[in-house]
Design a protein around this motif. Structure first.
Motif, PDB file in Angstrom:
ATOM      1  N   VAL A 183      37.362  28.764  28.233  1.00 55.04           N
ATOM      2  CA  VAL A 183      36.335  28.607  29.256  1.00 55.04           C
ATOM      3  C   VAL A 183      35.827  29.996  29.647  1.00 55.04           C
ATOM      4  O   VAL A 183      36.491  31.002  29.409  1.00 55.04           O
ATOM      5  CB  VAL A 183      36.852  27.855  30.512  1.00 55.04           C
ATOM      6  CG1 VAL A 183      37.067  26.395  30.203  1.00 55.04           C
ATOM      7  CG2 VAL A 183      38.133  28.476  31.039  1.00 55.04           C
ATOM      8  N   SER A 184      34.639  30.052  30.238  1.00 57.88           N
ATOM      9  CA  SER A 184      34.019  31.340  30.528  1.00 57.88           C
ATOM     10  C   SER A 184      34.033  31.649  32.023  1.00 57.88           C
ATOM     11  O   SER A 184      34.144  30.751  32.860  1.00 57.88           O
ATOM     12  CB  SER A 184      32.574  31.366  30.013  1.00 57.88           C
ATOM     13  OG  SER A 184      31.819  30.320  30.592  1.00 57.88           O
ATOM     14  N   LEU A 185      33.900  32.918  32.318  1.00 58.51           N
ATOM     15  CA  LEU A 185      33.803  33.371  33.705  1.00 58.51           C
ATOM     16  C   LEU A 185      32.379  33.150  34.195  1.00 58.51           C
ATOM     17  O   LEU A 185      31.424  33.659  33.600  1.00 58.51           O
ATOM     18  CB  LEU A 185      34.173  34.852  33.803  1.00 58.51           C
ATOM     19  CG  LEU A 185      34.141  35.459  35.208  1.00 58.51           C
ATOM     20  CD1 LEU A 185      35.279  34.900  36.054  1.00 58.51           C
ATOM     21  CD2 LEU A 185      34.249  36.985  35.141  1.00 58.51           C
ATOM     22  N   HIS A 186      32.230  32.395  35.258  1.00 56.71           N
ATOM     23  CA  HIS A 186      30.909  32.093  35.799  1.00 56.71           C
ATOM     24  C   HIS A 186      30.439  33.151  36.788  1.00 56.71           C
ATOM     25  O   HIS A 186      29.277  33.549  36.780  1.00 56.71           O
ATOM     26  CB  HIS A 186      30.931  30.723  36.474  1.00 56.71           C
ATOM     27  CG  HIS A 186      29.654  30.349  37.168  1.00 56.71           C
ATOM     28  ND1 HIS A 186      29.478  30.492  38.536  1.00 56.71           N
ATOM     29  CD2 HIS A 186      28.493  29.852  36.692  1.00 56.71           C
ATOM     30  CE1 HIS A 186      28.266  30.086  38.858  1.00 56.71           C
ATOM     31  NE2 HIS A 186      27.646  29.697  37.771  1.00 56.71           N
ATOM     32  N   HIS A 187      31.355  33.608  37.665  1.00 59.03           N
ATOM     33  CA  HIS A 187      30.937  34.518  38.726  1.00 59.03           C
ATOM     34  C   HIS A 187      32.088  35.381  39.218  1.00 59.03           C
ATOM     35  O   HIS A 187      33.252  35.150  38.870  1.00 59.03           O
ATOM     36  CB  HIS A 187      30.357  33.727  39.908  1.00 59.03           C
ATOM     37  CG  HIS A 187      31.369  32.849  40.593  1.00 59.03           C
ATOM     38  ND1 HIS A 187      31.669  31.574  40.168  1.00 59.03           N
ATOM     39  CD2 HIS A 187      32.166  33.063  41.684  1.00 59.03           C
ATOM     40  CE1 HIS A 187      32.591  31.040  40.961  1.00 59.03           C
ATOM     41  NE2 HIS A 187      32.905  31.934  41.885  1.00 59.03           N
ATOM     42  N   ILE A 188      31.734  36.353  40.011  1.00 57.00           N
ATOM     43  CA  ILE A 188      32.704  37.187  40.732  1.00 57.00           C
ATOM     44  C   ILE A 188      32.370  37.105  42.210  1.00 57.00           C
ATOM     45  O   ILE A 188      31.205  37.192  42.599  1.00 57.00           O
ATOM     46  CB  ILE A 188      32.673  38.644  40.244  1.00 57.00           C
ATOM     47  CG1 ILE A 188      33.216  38.741  38.809  1.00 57.00           C
ATOM     48  CG2 ILE A 188      33.476  39.558  41.183  1.00 57.00           C
ATOM     49  CD1 ILE A 188      33.123  40.137  38.213  1.00 57.00           C
ATOM     50  N   LYS A 189      33.401  36.918  43.003  1.00 54.11           N
ATOM     51  CA  LYS A 189      33.234  36.923  44.456  1.00 54.11           C
ATOM     52  C   LYS A 189      34.366  37.763  45.060  1.00 54.11           C
ATOM     53  O   LYS A 189      35.526  37.357  45.035  1.00 54.11           O
ATOM     54  CB  LYS A 189      33.288  35.507  45.027  1.00 54.11           C
ATOM     55  CG  LYS A 189      33.293  35.489  46.557  1.00 54.11           C
ATOM     56  CD  LYS A 189      33.559  34.096  47.107  1.00 54.11           C
ATOM     57  CE  LYS A 189      33.868  34.155  48.599  1.00 54.11           C
ATOM     58  NZ  LYS A 189      34.141  32.819  49.162  1.00 54.11           N
ATOM     59  N   PRO A 190      34.057  38.951  45.570  1.00 54.77           N
ATOM     60  CA  PRO A 190      35.100  39.757  46.217  1.00 54.77           C
ATOM     61  C   PRO A 190      35.735  38.991  47.376  1.00 54.77           C
ATOM     62  O   PRO A 190      35.126  38.092  47.966  1.00 54.77           O
ATOM     63  CB  PRO A 190      34.344  40.989  46.707  1.00 54.77           C
ATOM     64  CG  PRO A 190      33.114  41.041  45.857  1.00 54.77           C
ATOM     65  CD  PRO A 190      32.755  39.623  45.579  1.00 54.77           C
ATOM     66  N   HIS A 191      36.963  39.374  47.699  1.00 55.07           N
ATOM     67  CA  HIS A 191      37.726  38.678  48.739  1.00 55.07           C
ATOM     68  C   HIS A 191      37.831  39.509  50.016  1.00 55.07           C
ATOM     69  O   HIS A 191      37.941  40.732  49.971  1.00 55.07           O
ATOM     70  CB  HIS A 191      39.143  38.387  48.229  1.00 55.07           C
ATOM     71  CG  HIS A 191      40.110  37.997  49.302  1.00 55.07           C
ATOM     72  ND1 HIS A 191      40.172  36.720  49.818  1.00 55.07           N
ATOM     73  CD2 HIS A 191      41.048  38.713  49.980  1.00 55.07           C
ATOM     74  CE1 HIS A 191      41.107  36.670  50.744  1.00 55.07           C
ATOM     75  NE2 HIS A 191      41.652  37.867  50.860  1.00 55.07           N
ATOM     76  N   GLY A 192      37.828  38.807  51.132  1.00 54.91           N
ATOM     77  CA  GLY A 192      38.253  39.371  52.410  1.00 54.91           C
ATOM     78  C   GLY A 192      37.559  40.650  52.821  1.00 54.91           C
ATOM     79  O   GLY A 192      36.330  40.741  52.894  1.00 54.91           O
ATOM     80  N   ALA A 193      38.360  41.678  53.103  1.00 52.60           N
ATOM     81  CA  ALA A 193      37.825  42.944  53.589  1.00 52.60           C
ATOM     82  C   ALA A 193      36.911  43.604  52.562  1.00 52.60           C
ATOM     83  O   ALA A 193      35.937  44.270  52.930  1.00 52.60           O
ATOM     84  CB  ALA A 193      38.971  43.887  53.958  1.00 52.60           C
ATOM     85  N   LEU A 194      37.196  43.408  51.286  1.00 56.36           N
ATOM     86  CA  LEU A 194      36.348  43.978  50.238  1.00 56.36           C
ATOM     87  C   LEU A 194      34.964  43.338  50.265  1.00 56.36           C
ATOM     88  O   LEU A 194      33.939  44.026  50.144  1.00 56.36           O
ATOM     89  CB  LEU A 194      37.007  43.775  48.875  1.00 56.36           C
ATOM     90  CG  LEU A 194      36.277  44.379  47.670  1.00 56.36           C
ATOM     91  CD1 LEU A 194      36.179  45.896  47.785  1.00 56.36           C
ATOM     92  CD2 LEU A 194      36.988  43.997  46.365  1.00 56.36           C
TER      93      LEU A 194
END
Length: 246
Positions: free
Chosen positions: A101-112
């Motif tokens: 399966v492929s990577l659809h997106h990136i979402k940084p977490h929390g304080a970042l």
């Protein structure tokens, strides 16, 4: 009349163990990849669940700070931060490759995530990471944020995100988790919050103002103890309003 379509996402793989309940209710997920939570085993397990339910998969990198669950800003050199985020995302990608399966997106977490919304240098670290990939990856970003502006300038595809279970300040920042009114707990309040953003492109802030906002994906935090209940109710209400979740 045009059909309204939205995405509902949740942060997963963070040690709560409710992913099997969440996956049928969401359309994309953000998998913790070792910075604030998660390890190889949790990544593999959550990837399989997402794959089974046809849920789009994103990486959820963080400051490398499990002690504070990634919710505290770290004073870390930009080169070290880049390396940490790169290692986190690439570790998830290796498991995605194995699962075909492929990577659809990136979402940084929390304080970042919150810092990248206003700090050009931190946002730049994330932008440079995405530019280093040989394949296109969406970036989940808040509306009118610094990271959104930089992504657009660098031709990185973005998806505006808003938070279904969090209250907003007038500047579109999230109310601090230190405040008692940071989280939305009531199903009706949560629906009205999301519906206003979807239908009217406005969010009611804690001061009572209606502030313009754009969002296509809406997050319910997977570590919210009421996440499953809130998601079930939200889906039903959105479907009643002929709003599709894809």
């Amino acid at each position: 009349m045009n059909t309204l379509i939205v995405d509902i996402n949740a942060d997963v793989g963070e040690g709560i163990g409710n992913e099997a309940q969440l996956m049928p209710l969401i359309s994309s997920c953000n998998i913790a990849c070792g910075g604030h939570a998660g390890d190889d085993d949790t990544m593999i397990q959550v990837i399989e669940l997402a794959k089974d339910h046809g849920v789009k998969i994103g990486a959820h990198p963080s400051f490398p700070d499990k002690e504070n669950f990634g919710r505290a800003v770290m004073g870390i050199p930009y080169t070290a931060l880049f390396k940490s985020i790169e290692e986190q995302v690439c570790q998830l990608i290796s498991h995605l490759d194995n699962a075909l399966v492929s990577l659809h997106h990136i979402k940084p977490h929390g304080a970042l995530y919150n810092l990248a919304a206003k700090d050009r240098n931190i946002a730049g670290v994330i932008i440079e990471l995405i530019k280093s990939f040989a394949f296109p990856v969406y970036l989940y970003v808040p509306y009118k944020s610094v990271i959104a502006e930089l992504a657009i300038k660098n031709n990185i595809p973005i998806i505006y995100e808003a938070f279904a279970d969090r209250n907003y300040n007038d500047d579109l920042s999230l109310v601090s988790r230190n405040e008692s009114n940071a989280l939305i707990h009531d199903s009706e309040d949560l629906f009205n919050h999301v519906f206003g953003m979807v239908k009217h492109k406005r969010v009611k802030t804690i001061s009572g103002k209606q502030i313009p906002i754009q969002a296509h994906t809406f997050c319910v935090h997977g570590d919210n103890p009421e996440a499953v209940k809130l998601l079930k109710s939200l889906r039903l209400r959105l479907e009643d309003e002929k709003i599709q979740i894809l």
